[in-house]
Structure formats: C-alpha cells, structure tokens
Motif scaffolding. Structure first.
Motif, PDB file in Angstrom:
ATOM      1  N   LEU A  44       0.814  -1.221   0.000  1.00 38.77           N
ATOM      2  CA  LEU A  44       0.000   0.000   0.000  1.00 38.77           C
ATOM      3  C   LEU A  44       0.846   1.270   0.000  1.00 38.77           C
ATOM      4  O   LEU A  44       0.302   2.374  -0.058  1.00 38.77           O
ATOM      5  N   GLY A  71       3.158   1.998   2.488  1.00 34.42           N
ATOM      6  CA  GLY A  71       3.524   2.408   3.837  1.00 34.42           C
ATOM      7  C   GLY A  71       4.928   1.973   4.209  1.00 34.42           C
ATOM      8  O   GLY A  71       5.548   1.135   3.539  1.00 34.42           O
ATOM      9  N   GLY A 114      -4.524  -2.644   6.063  1.00 34.72           N
ATOM     10  CA  GLY A 114      -5.208  -1.460   5.561  1.00 34.72           C
ATOM     11  C   GLY A 114      -5.637  -0.529   6.675  1.00 34.72           C
ATOM     12  O   GLY A 114      -5.467   0.695   6.593  1.00 34.72           O
ATOM     13  N   ALA A 130      -4.026   3.282   7.327  1.00 37.56           N
ATOM     14  CA  ALA A 130      -4.969   4.402   7.290  1.00 37.56           C
ATOM     15  C   ALA A 130      -4.981   5.143   8.625  1.00 37.56           C
ATOM     16  O   ALA A 130      -5.048   6.377   8.665  1.00 37.56           O
ATOM     17  N   GLN A 160      -7.801   2.144  -3.629  1.00 37.51           N
ATOM     18  CA  GLN A 160      -8.656   3.334  -3.712  1.00 37.51           C
ATOM     19  C   GLN A 160      -9.714   3.182  -4.799  1.00 37.51           C
ATOM     20  O   GLN A 160     -10.879   3.571  -4.606  1.00 37.51           O
ATOM     21  N   SER A 183      -1.954  -2.280  -4.373  1.00 41.53           N
ATOM     22  CA  SER A 183      -1.315  -0.990  -4.152  1.00 41.53           C
ATOM     23  C   SER A 183      -2.360  -0.023  -3.597  1.00 41.53           C
ATOM     24  O   SER A 183      -3.563  -0.322  -3.586  1.00 41.53           O
ATOM     25  N   TRP A 184      -1.919   1.134  -3.122  1.00 36.74           N
ATOM     26  CA  TRP A 184      -2.865   2.128  -2.614  1.00 36.74           C
ATOM     27  C   TRP A 184      -3.845   2.537  -3.716  1.00 36.74           C
ATOM     28  O   TRP A 184      -5.052   2.688  -3.471  1.00 36.74           O
ATOM     29  N   GLU A 185      -3.361   2.700  -4.934  1.00 37.67           N
ATOM     30  CA  GLU A 185      -4.210   3.136  -6.048  1.00 37.67           C
ATOM     31  C   GLU A 185      -5.243   2.071  -6.377  1.00 37.67           C
ATOM     32  O   GLU A 185      -6.419   2.389  -6.645  1.00 37.67           O
ATOM     33  N   ILE A 244     -11.178   0.930   4.554  1.00 36.47           N
ATOM     34  CA  ILE A 244      -9.939   0.616   3.831  1.00 36.47           C
ATOM     35  C   ILE A 244      -9.498  -0.808   4.179  1.00 36.47           C
ATOM     36  O   ILE A 244      -9.088  -1.581   3.301  1.00 36.47           O
ATOM     37  N   ARG A 292      -2.151   7.398   8.993  1.00 31.74           N
ATOM     38  CA  ARG A 292      -2.312   8.528   8.073  1.00 31.74           C
ATOM     39  C   ARG A 292      -3.456   9.436   8.497  1.00 31.74           C
ATOM     40  O   ARG A 292      -3.898  10.300   7.739  1.00 31.74           O
ATOM     41  N   VAL A 346      -8.980  -3.835   1.428  1.00 30.49           N
ATOM     42  CA  VAL A 346      -7.744  -4.604   1.261  1.00 30.49           C
ATOM     43  C   VAL A 346      -8.024  -6.093   1.468  1.00 30.49           C
ATOM     44  O   VAL A 346      -7.516  -6.948   0.719  1.00 30.49           O
TER      45      VAL A 346
END
Length: 299
Positions: A52, A54, A243, A247, A285, A280-282, A260, A250, A264
C-alpha cells in the motif's frame, strides 16, 4: 515524514490444504488440493502495508531456511525493513499447516521453529507497534516499551497465560479480534466487554461475511465487507489489519480505516495465499470508491 509501523510475530511458510471436511478425533478426511506459500500473520501484514506504500519493519525470529526458501528476498523486494530480525541459522522457519473445508471453516497447526526463542529475548523500544500472533512473553515485554500498541492475539490466544494477556491489554490502544476471540479475552481476563473498553481506546471485532464493528467510548461503527468472489479466506484478517493500521497512521477517521481494511481484505480472498494479490494504494482506492464513495486525499 510517514510513521513506521513495526509488526511483531511470525514470518512463516504456509502449507494450505483444501479438504472435504475438517477431520475429527480418530478420523481421516481426503485432501482435495494443497499449496505452499509465504505467510505468517506478521509478515502478511508487513507485506500488505508495504504494498500500500507504507513504511514498515518486521520483528520476527527466522531460521536458516529464511534465505534459501526465497522468503527473505521477497520481503526485501517489497521494501520491508528486516533489520530487527532475530536469525537462528540452525533452526527452521515457522511453518503453518492450514486446513480449510468446503464451508470455509479452518483448522490450523503450527511448527514454531525459530520462533520458540522469542521468549528468551529482550525487545527494542518501538514507537508504533502491532503485535500479531507471537510468543506472549515477548509481546508482553514489547508492549510495555512501545508508545502505541495495536494487538491481535489471534488463534494463539489459547497459549497466553493470564498474566501476559492482562499486561498487554493494559498497554493496548487498539485491539483486533474476531467474534470468538473477544469472548475468550473477556473470559480469560474476567472482564466484561464494557470493562475492556474502559482500558482500550478502540476494539475492532470481525464477523466474517457480516463485516466488522469498531468500538470505542464514543461510538460503534459497522463496517460491511466488500463483496468479491472468495477463493481462499486465509489472510483476510491480516489484510484488514494492514489497511486499517496504515490508514490510522495517516490520520483517517475510524470509519474510513475500517472501510480501507475491508477493501484490502477483499483482494486477499480472491486468490490462494495470504500475500498473493495484495493491492497498491491506487488499486485499493479504485475499489474503495466503487463501494464507499470518494476517499478523501491525505492532508
């Protein structure tokens, strides 16, 4: 600068068996198929966080086959920090034998391998730590030293002496359990759920296909699953934690952290193996926004 998440627990080699039914005492059941993958709750979460985007480091005890098996190289490829590993050249890595039946019920057996040495060790001081399944004495020691503690006793809960469990609970900020484990925690500590919430800031309880509930003193938040075609449930909980924790560091609200985590987890169940299809984060998302709406940008 992004917070480093330290994950404590196993880096295991998983042998995953599909069976018709879980064998009872004095009986055998046919194996439909089996696979060998890299796993272990702590390593699964570390890979999930790294995928992700991180920053994470792994504290684990590994054997001489950690390198020869290719596991070390894979974690390095994911940019997981391995500088805090305890290495035992004459031991084997932890191995998990997981049997899953047609109804997705599971039975798991562990060969602890090099991880048996954790109880002898004095851990470092850590800022933000997640305690996955691991030796309870080691987890109790590191919980006392860390500034922020996330705790997931998992199926190892039955091995915890009450003294170690209570010591960790007293230092825990976030507790992750499933619906069975939270009952055991209450029974083992002789506390009600409400009494646990007086000590622990946030408790997350997962309910398989019914999703999860996030509890704290102010609210109770229901988090639904992200529906996909599930192939293998192994590793879904680890993916959820990866996830959620990223998050959380963040500074997303708890509801977003849970969503989130659920997103995941939906990737993890699509293929066999705990680390096979983590997003991945994208990618996370994109799926998140299809199910939950716009994901706010980081500030």
């Amino acid at each position: 600068m992004e917070k480093v998440i330290t994950i404590v627990g196993h880096a295991a080699i998983d042998l995953l068996f599909d069976v018709e039914n879980i064998a009872m005492h004095d009986e055998s059941q046919p194996i439909i198929e089996y696979h060998e993958y890299f796993g272990g709750g702590a390593a699964n979460i570390a890979v999930g966080i790294a995928r992700l985007g991180g920053s994470c480091q792994l504290i684990s005890a590994v054997g001489g086959d950690f390198g020869s098996s290719g596991y070390e190289a894979k974690l390095q490829d994911h940019k997981v920090d391995l500088s805090l590993l305890y290495r035992y050249a004459n031991e084997k890595c932890t191995r998990a034998f997981v049997f899953t039946d047609r109804e997705h019920r599971q039975s798991t057996y562990f060969d602890w391998g090099a991880s048996v040495h954790l109880k002898e060790l004095e851990p470092p001081v850590i800022d933000f730590v997640h305690l996955a399944t691991s030796d309870s004495t080691f987890n109790a020691r590191i919980a006392k030293k860390a500034r922020f503690v996330s705790f997931d006793p998992g199926q190892d809960l039955v091995t915890y002496p009450r003294e170690n469990l209570e010591s960790i609970i007293e230092n825990t900020n976030i507790l992750f359990t499933n619906r069975h484990e939270i009952q055991r925690v209450c029974e083992m500590t002789e506390r009600s759920f409400e009494q646990l919430l007086e000590t622990i800031e946030t408790i997350v309880v997962t309910y398989d296909a019914k999703g999860s509930i996030i509890h704290n003193a102010e609210e109770m938040i229901n988090i639904p699953i992200v529906p996909v075609k599930a192939v293998d449930p192994t590793g879904a909980g680890d993916a959820y934690r990866a996830g959620f924790l990223l998050a959380y560091t963040r500074n997303y609200p708890l509801e977003t952290c849970g969503r989130i985590g659920a997103t995941v987890a939906s990737f993890a169940v699509q293929n066999i193996g705990c680390q096979t299809d983590l997003p991945s984060w994208e990618e996370m998302q994109e799926r998140y926004e299809k199910h939950f709406g716009k994901l706010d940008a980081l500030t």
